[in-house]
Scaffold this motif. Structure first.
Motif, mmCIF file in Angstrom:
data_model
loop_
_atom_site.group_PDB
_atom_site.id
_atom_site.type_symbol
_atom_site.label_atom_id
_atom_site.label_comp_id
_atom_site.label_asym_id
_atom_site.label_seq_id
_atom_site.Cartn_x
_atom_site.Cartn_y
_atom_site.Cartn_z
ATOM 1 N N LEU A 198 -6.759 3.162 0.767
ATOM 2 C CA LEU A 198 -5.667 2.629 1.286
ATOM 3 C C LEU A 198 -5.279 2.942 2.751
ATOM 4 O O LEU A 198 -4.477 2.070 3.205
ATOM 5 C CB LEU A 198 -4.440 2.921 0.347
ATOM 6 C CG LEU A 198 -4.554 2.395 -1.182
ATOM 7 C CD1 LEU A 198 -3.264 2.935 -2.011
ATOM 8 C CD2 LEU A 198 -4.225 0.915 -1.346
ATOM 9 N N GLN B 122 1.744 1.956 -3.485
ATOM 10 C CA GLN B 122 0.848 2.445 -4.380
ATOM 11 C C GLN B 122 0.569 4.009 -3.782
ATOM 12 O O GLN B 122 0.378 4.922 -4.672
ATOM 13 C CB GLN B 122 -0.570 1.481 -4.026
ATOM 14 C CG GLN B 122 -0.311 0.260 -4.385
ATOM 15 C CD GLN B 122 -1.560 -0.479 -4.162
ATOM 16 O OE1 GLN B 122 -2.439 -0.461 -3.111
ATOM 17 N NE2 GLN B 122 -1.987 -1.591 -5.150
ATOM 18 N N ALA C 191 0.751 -1.202 0.180
ATOM 19 C CA ALA C 191 -0.118 0.035 -0.065
ATOM 20 C C ALA C 191 0.780 1.246 0.006
ATOM 21 O O ALA C 191 0.380 2.097 -0.672
ATOM 22 C CB ALA C 191 -0.950 -0.010 1.204
#
Length: 302
Positions: A264, A48, A45
């Motif tokens: 997220l 990202q 995460a």
């Protein structure tokens, strides 16, 4: 195997330190409403998020470029629209002067009006932006584009034909510069033709019939330039429409990016509360146990 008191104390203190660190992290996560404080909390995460933040930064720069360029083009639209209106007025005024019924004095008055309109048009061509840079000098923004030569009594272009563009999206640029001077013909032919005519119109020794052909040439040149300037105005509107569309796209992308980033990093408050309570109880229990054990002594049993 014998365990020394010092070794036991070090082990307990180390565990307490670890629990306190975890407790501090959970409290921070709850305070900041995020489940990720550092990359190790969720490496995938976090990767990202780093990519999404780069995209957000790029979008922010595009939006800044769009805002600045839109303001610049709005100023260009205003001055070019003014040029278009001045050219139309000059064409009508010159057509009246070519009617063949005016006296030399009346023609002279028309000449003065046309000269005033000509100067107003040139002022618009020499428009500057709010930072004092000339809009229609190509990339030579510090150079006045159209200047008058007193010796030759002609107007000349001092800018260049280079263009400049601004990045407004990934791989997409929109032109900043507009070749307004080029709309007046090679070597500013229209301006110089009209300048010559208004000079003759104000010369009381010349009969209008003597330069009627020059007036007709000036009229044709103005008509052509009016069409050229009108086309530039339309093209500028097209650029503004593209900017408006791209701004909406970037706004939508920002909303999507924000939503993904929140998903997220979103913290499950129920799980976080349970973890906080568990860590707190474990820490308090360990501290109490350590205190009790430290108080134990063989001498207390004698």
């Amino acid at each position: 195997m014998r365990i020394s008191s010092q070794s036991f104390s070090n082990s307990v203190i180390l565990n307490l330190s670890r629990n306190n660190s975890k407790l501090f992290d959970v409290r921070n996560k709850i305070s900041l409403q995020t489940r990720i404080l550092k990359p190790s909390d969720d490496p995938i995460a976090s990767s990202q998020l780093a990519q999404l933040r780069r995209e957000q930064s790029a979008i922010s720069q595009y939006q800044t470029n769009i805002q600045r360029l839109s303001g610049n083009l709005a100023t260009q639209e205003s001055s070019i629209k003014g040029c278009e209106q001045q050219l139309l007025a000059m064409k009508d005024k010159l057509q009246e002067a070519m009617g063949g019924t005016l006296s030399v004095e009346e023609i002279s008055a028309y000449g003065k009006e046309l000269e005033s309109m000509l100067e107003a048009t040139i002022t618009l061509v020499n428009t500057r932006d709010e930072d004092g840079r000339y809009l229609y000098s190509g990339t030579k923004t510090g150079q006045q584009p159209v200047v008058f030569n007193e010796e030759s009594k002609t107007w000349s272009y001092q800018g260049n034909d280079d263009t400049a563009s601004t990045l407004v999206s990934s791989g997409q640029e929109i032109q900043v510069t507009t070749a307004l001077a080029a709309a007046f013909g090679d070597d500013l032919a229209m301006l110089n033709t009209l300048q010559d005519v208004v000079t003759k119109m104000q010369d009381g020794t010349l009969a209008p019939a003597d330069y009627f052909g020059d007036m007709q040439s000036a009229f044709n040149a103005i008509e052509k330039t009016h069409g050229n300037v009108g086309a530039l105005y339309t093209e500028l509107g097209g650029r503004q429409n593209r900017l408006s569309l791209l701004k909406d796209i970037h706004d939508d992308n920002n909303v999507v990016t924000d939503t993904v980033m929140r998903s997220l990093t979103q913290l499950d408050m129920y799980e976080a509360s349970i973890e906080l309570s568990s860590l707190y109880n474990a820490t308090v229990g360990a501290q109490k146990s350590y205190t009790k054990i430290q108080q134990l002594s063989l001498f207390s049993l004698i």
